[in-house]
Design an enzyme around this catalytic site. Structure first.
Site, PDB file in Angstrom:
ATOM      1  N   ASP A  83    -112.385  -0.635  69.995  1.00 48.90           N
ATOM      2  CA  ASP A  83    -112.708   0.637  69.356  1.00 48.90           C
ATOM      3  C   ASP A  83    -112.192   0.510  67.926  1.00 48.90           C
ATOM      4  O   ASP A  83    -110.973   0.516  67.696  1.00 48.90           O
ATOM      5  CB  ASP A  83    -112.022   1.795  70.089  1.00 48.90           C
ATOM      6  CG  ASP A  83    -112.407   3.147  69.479  1.00 48.90           C
ATOM      7  OD1 ASP A  83    -112.775   3.178  68.282  1.00 48.90           O
ATOM      8  OD2 ASP A  83    -112.321   4.159  70.188  1.00 48.90           O
ATOM      9  N   SER A 162    -125.136   1.615  53.010  1.00 39.73           N
ATOM     10  CA  SER A 162    -126.368   2.364  53.272  1.00 39.73           C
ATOM     11  C   SER A 162    -126.958   2.725  51.912  1.00 39.73           C
ATOM     12  O   SER A 162    -126.246   2.718  50.893  1.00 39.73           O
ATOM     13  CB  SER A 162    -126.016   3.638  54.047  1.00 39.73           C
ATOM     14  OG  SER A 162    -127.089   4.567  53.989  1.00 39.73           O
ATOM     15  N   TYR A 175    -121.237  11.173  56.621  1.00 39.97           N
ATOM     16  CA  TYR A 175    -121.816   9.830  56.537  1.00 39.97           C
ATOM     17  C   TYR A 175    -121.904   9.390  55.069  1.00 39.97           C
ATOM     18  O   TYR A 175    -121.526   8.269  54.725  1.00 39.97           O
ATOM     19  CB  TYR A 175    -123.195   9.855  57.191  1.00 39.97           C
ATOM     20  CG  TYR A 175    -123.865   8.509  57.325  1.00 39.97           C
ATOM     21  CD1 TYR A 175    -123.475   7.618  58.327  1.00 39.97           C
ATOM     22  CD2 TYR A 175    -124.906   8.133  56.481  1.00 39.97           C
ATOM     23  CE1 TYR A 175    -124.109   6.385  58.468  1.00 39.97           C
ATOM     24  CE2 TYR A 175    -125.539   6.913  56.619  1.00 39.97           C
ATOM     25  CZ  TYR A 175    -125.140   6.038  57.611  1.00 39.97           C
ATOM     26  OH  TYR A 175    -125.766   4.822  57.746  1.00 39.97           O
ATOM     27  N   LYS A 179    -119.944   6.219  53.522  1.00 38.12           N
ATOM     28  CA  LYS A 179    -120.655   5.058  52.963  1.00 38.12           C
ATOM     29  C   LYS A 179    -120.356   4.891  51.472  1.00 38.12           C
ATOM     30  O   LYS A 179    -120.256   3.767  50.977  1.00 38.12           O
ATOM     31  CB  LYS A 179    -122.160   5.189  53.211  1.00 38.12           C
ATOM     32  CG  LYS A 179    -122.558   5.076  54.683  1.00 38.12           C
ATOM     33  CD  LYS A 179    -122.187   3.726  55.274  1.00 38.12           C
ATOM     34  CE  LYS A 179    -122.745   3.537  56.683  1.00 38.12           C
ATOM     35  NZ  LYS A 179    -122.363   2.259  57.285  1.00 38.12           N
TER      36      LYS A 179
END
Ligand code: NAI
Length: 273
Positions: A83, A162, A175, A179
């Site tokens: 993890d 991304s 997110y 990123k």
């Protein structure tokens, strides 16, 4: 093409040289999130090029499938449960990879999760979860891996960013923050570890056909097929494949890119153009 000595190389020599530069024979890589999607593609490509691959994922079953596929194709791989949010798991996984393969030359920080929510809808625990998996994990694993790379005389780290590391997107605050952070972490680490001969770069994919993309459609209440069609309205007229990203990663970890660090490579069929 003139070679170093000024003599000309014929096409066969050039091909052989290119093959040598892309070869990863004798190298060892750790790839996170390699049970699925882009990570699976990266692990498979690096193994094809001769690299032994430690497949890290919290999904052990999926990781074992990736490793078994690589072995079926004649490569070397092992699945290690990890993890990536947890320092203890990261440490244990790196120790296991080193115990099995003796060294680490390449680290691909690829695991990530996305929640399509704006600031008002996003709960604090959700913010933490996205940041921990997508950003903090790169710090945790790099911390464990870099001492081994220094011992080997160098290495290459590639983070999966991304397009939204470079620009914002709707309903994806955590997110986009993760990123964007990952891209600047890439640059900062490149500055710190150039002296150790460790190159740190980032790939920035656009829409890639993986379970994550399907999950985003579900979160937004959109039809995946329709979404894929719309996502394909980019200059190269299709969504990407994990292999498209894996090829860019191969370039960035290979001897083809020895003068490249702190950089990002956009792999999005021209979506950001
Ligand atoms: P995916 O959902 O197919 O694969 C992600 C993998 O990460 C899964 O195997 C999952 O088990 C693993 N993972 C999730 N949480 C974890 C944790 N806590 N510890 C260890 N492993 C964990 O997603 P995909 O699309 O392959 O994404 C890979 C990377 O590419 C992500 O960082 C994502 O943000 C990035 N990306 C994906 C794009 C796309 O369109 N699919 C576009 C741009 C970037």
């Amino acid at each position: 093409m003139p070679c170093r000595g000024g003599a000309r190389m014929d096409v066969k020599d050039v091909r052989n040289r290119a093959g040598q530069l892309l070869s990863l024979d004798g190298k060892v890589a750790i790839v996170t999130g390699a049970a699925s999607g882009i990570g699976h593609g990266i692990a498979a490509r690096l193994a094809e090029m001769g690299c032994a691959v430690a497949v890290l994922d919290k999904n052990l079953e999926g990781g074992m499938e990736t490793a078994a596929e690589i072995a079926r194709d004649g490569g070397r791989a092992m699945a290690i449960p990890c993890d990536v949010r947890l320092r203890s798991d990261c440490r244990e996984a790196v120790n296991r990879a080193v115990a099995a393969y003796g060294r680490i030359d390449i680290l691909c920080n690829n695991a990530g999760i996305v929640l399509r929510k704006d600031v008002l809808a996003l709960e604090e625990e959700e913010w933490d979860a996205v940041l921990d998996v997508t950003l903090k994990s790169a710090y945790l694993l790099s911390r464990e891996v870099i001492p081994h790379m220094i011992r080997n005389g160098g290495g290459a780290i590639v983070n999966t960013g991304s397009g939204w590391a470079l620009k914002g997107g709707p309903k994806a605050v955590s997110y986009c923050a993760a990123k964007g952070g990952l891209l600047n972490l890439t640059r900062a680490m490149a500055i710190d570890h150039g002296k150790d001969n460790i190159r740190v770069n980032c790939v920035c994919p656009g829409d890639i056909d993986t379970p994550m993309l399907a999950s985003e459609c579900r979160q937004l209440g959109e039809n995946p097929e329709q979404f894929m069609k719309e996502a394909a309205s980019r200059p190269l007229s299709r969504v990407g494949t994990p292999g498209d990203v894996a090829n860019a990663v191969l370039f960035l970890v290979s001897e083809m890119s020895t003068w490249i660090t702190g950089a990002h490579l956009v792999v999005d069929g021209g979506g950001l153009a």
